[in-house]
Design a protein around this motif. Sequence first.
Motif, mmCIF file in Angstrom:
data_model
loop_
_atom_site.group_PDB
_atom_site.id
_atom_site.type_symbol
_atom_site.label_atom_id
_atom_site.label_comp_id
_atom_site.label_asym_id
_atom_site.label_seq_id
_atom_site.Cartn_x
_atom_site.Cartn_y
_atom_site.Cartn_z
ATOM 1 N N GLN A 115 -74.425 -20.399 39.944
ATOM 2 C CA GLN A 115 -74.826 -19.251 39.117
ATOM 3 C C GLN A 115 -74.408 -19.499 37.663
ATOM 4 O O GLN A 115 -73.614 -18.753 37.094
ATOM 5 N N PRO A 116 -74.965 -20.513 37.038
ATOM 6 C CA PRO A 116 -74.496 -20.887 35.702
ATOM 7 C C PRO A 116 -74.991 -19.944 34.608
ATOM 8 O O PRO A 116 -75.990 -19.256 34.755
ATOM 9 N N ARG A 117 -74.213 -19.917 33.553
ATOM 10 C CA ARG A 117 -74.575 -19.198 32.328
ATOM 11 C C ARG A 117 -74.935 -17.742 32.601
ATOM 12 O O ARG A 117 -74.210 -17.036 33.281
ATOM 13 N N MET A 118 -76.072 -17.282 32.108
ATOM 14 C CA MET A 118 -76.397 -15.864 32.187
ATOM 15 C C MET A 118 -76.944 -15.441 33.550
ATOM 16 O O MET A 118 -77.272 -14.266 33.757
ATOM 17 N N SER A 119 -76.996 -16.366 34.500
ATOM 18 C CA SER A 119 -77.351 -15.993 35.875
ATOM 19 C C SER A 119 -76.118 -15.546 36.655
ATOM 20 O O SER A 119 -76.214 -15.094 37.793
ATOM 21 N N PHE A 120 -74.964 -15.672 36.038
ATOM 22 C CA PHE A 120 -73.708 -15.248 36.657
ATOM 23 C C PHE A 120 -73.720 -13.723 36.796
ATOM 24 O O PHE A 120 -74.169 -13.010 35.890
ATOM 25 N N PRO A 121 -73.250 -13.184 37.910
ATOM 26 C CA PRO A 121 -73.264 -11.722 38.063
ATOM 27 C C PRO A 121 -72.188 -11.060 37.203
ATOM 28 O O PRO A 121 -71.119 -11.624 36.978
ATOM 29 N N LYS A 122 -72.480 -9.846 36.717
ATOM 30 C CA LYS A 122 -71.465 -9.089 36.001
ATOM 31 C C LYS A 122 -70.385 -8.646 36.994
ATOM 32 O O LYS A 122 -70.678 -8.326 38.140
ATOM 33 N N TYR A 123 -69.161 -8.623 36.528
ATOM 34 C CA TYR A 123 -68.030 -8.251 37.373
ATOM 35 C C TYR A 123 -67.177 -7.218 36.632
ATOM 36 O O TYR A 123 -67.339 -6.992 35.431
ATOM 37 N N ALA A 124 -66.262 -6.609 37.361
ATOM 38 C CA ALA A 124 -65.399 -5.571 36.797
ATOM 39 C C ALA A 124 -63.944 -6.017 36.831
ATOM 40 O O ALA A 124 -63.586 -7.003 37.480
ATOM 41 N N MET A 125 -63.090 -5.251 36.133
ATOM 42 C CA MET A 125 -61.660 -5.541 36.150
ATOM 43 C C MET A 125 -61.115 -5.491 37.582
ATOM 44 O O MET A 125 -60.243 -6.266 37.956
ATOM 45 N N ARG A 126 -61.640 -4.571 38.374
ATOM 46 C CA ARG A 126 -61.160 -4.472 39.762
ATOM 47 C C ARG A 126 -61.532 -5.703 40.572
ATOM 48 O O ARG A 126 -60.836 -6.061 41.529
ATOM 49 N N ASP A 127 -62.619 -6.381 40.215
ATOM 50 C CA ASP A 127 -62.957 -7.626 40.902
ATOM 51 C C ASP A 127 -61.926 -8.711 40.587
ATOM 52 O O ASP A 127 -61.592 -9.527 41.445
ATOM 53 N N MET A 128 -61.422 -8.714 39.347
ATOM 54 C CA MET A 128 -60.340 -9.644 39.014
ATOM 55 C C MET A 128 -59.138 -9.370 39.910
ATOM 56 O O MET A 128 -58.530 -10.292 40.471
ATOM 57 N N VAL A 129 -58.786 -8.092 40.038
ATOM 58 C CA VAL A 129 -57.635 -7.703 40.848
ATOM 59 C C VAL A 129 -57.822 -8.130 42.306
ATOM 60 O O VAL A 129 -56.907 -8.673 42.932
ATOM 61 N N GLU A 130 -59.010 -7.912 42.843
ATOM 62 C CA GLU A 130 -59.238 -8.259 44.246
ATOM 63 C C GLU A 130 -59.189 -9.768 44.468
ATOM 64 O O GLU A 130 -58.734 -10.238 45.515
ATOM 65 N N SER A 131 -59.634 -10.549 43.488
ATOM 66 C CA SER A 131 -59.541 -12.003 43.624
ATOM 67 C C SER A 131 -58.080 -12.439 43.649
ATOM 68 O O SER A 131 -57.703 -13.370 44.374
ATOM 69 N N GLN A 132 -57.243 -11.769 42.875
ATOM 70 C CA GLN A 132 -55.808 -12.070 42.860
ATOM 71 C C GLN A 132 -55.142 -11.612 44.156
ATOM 72 O O GLN A 132 -54.267 -12.308 44.688
#
Length: 370
Positions: free
Chosen positions: A119-136
């Motif tokens: 999913q390179p460049r602008m095909s990458f999906p938008k994400y939220a701050m909570r997605d950062m938290v869940e990845s951690q």
Amino acid sequence: MKSIIHAAGLAAGLGLLLSFSAAAHTPQQPPHQSYSEGDLKLESGEVIKDFAISYVTHGKLNDAKSNAILMVTALGGNHHRIDFMIGPGKALDPDKYFIICTDAIGNGLTTSPSNSKSQPRMSFPKYAMRDMVESQYRLLKEKFGIDHVIAVVGPSMGGMQALQWGVSHPDFMDALVAMVPLAKTPAWSVAVVEASRKAIMNDAAWNGGNYDAPPEKGIRLMRDILNLISARTPDMYSAQFKNGMDALPWMEQQETAMLKAMDANDWIYQTWAYERHDVGTTPGFNGDTAKALASIKAKTLIMTGTKDLLNPEFEPLETGKNIVGVKMMTISPGTITGHASAGGAIAADVEFLNRETAAFLQSVRPGAAR
């Protein structure tokens, strides 16, 4: 009013206020590591394919897995973002704690528009701050088998993630240390990051995200808008430059340093997450920011910077009114270093952050040493 800081100290590196270009990684530092989480489902329902989170660790996890601290990074920053607080005798002492320093989605080390193959460049999906938290959260649970940490610590966007951690996983930590944070991005901060993003996207060289070389004009202007204006204060410029025109060649040097520091598309995506953030939109709170903050169980330390022009003081001060037992502090009272107070380049602020964070952590968990 106390002196802001000696001009020589200012000249030594205040351009790196959000750690866009941390010092080069040396062999003496902990090695970069990466943990593959497979497909990361976002709260939007979209998926980041083949997701991997980047991190480094300091210290040793004890047998009880009870001495961990999670560090989360700032907008455009990386796992080096608060190196000035990590080390023997510092607030995050690896002789006491096992410190996991993470890279946020979209910073170019963790899976990002710039390094995603599927999913390179602008095909990458938008994400939220909570997605950062869940990845951690997945990193801690799946990779390390950690069910509880002493603290989540972060500056700026890292402080925003720290507060979100307290809302999303209220029983997971003893403490939160949020430096110059936001709980809900106010209109002013939205305007600042929008202007920085437009600077890039309106550069013809950006080419809808399909550039072969960095869109130089846009990146230079973005650097000026966010780092050299919003993340500093007028007082700091007065202290550094007795002749106002001397600021111009210094600005050009800072802009040039930025060209190789962060990918333009990565910046765009992180600012989208930044401007849309509100702990009140966490599932279960129906947009009620105050209610979400009141649900935080961890002992919380919020530190603000005087005249912060990126994350205005009024927002974290209001945030604190809704967190039970919160400790509010101004970084280096009497100085006017704004958002840069958590940047790591000002000796007085670095000393303050280390001293007060260490004392706070010790009060939260007196027996935290391994």
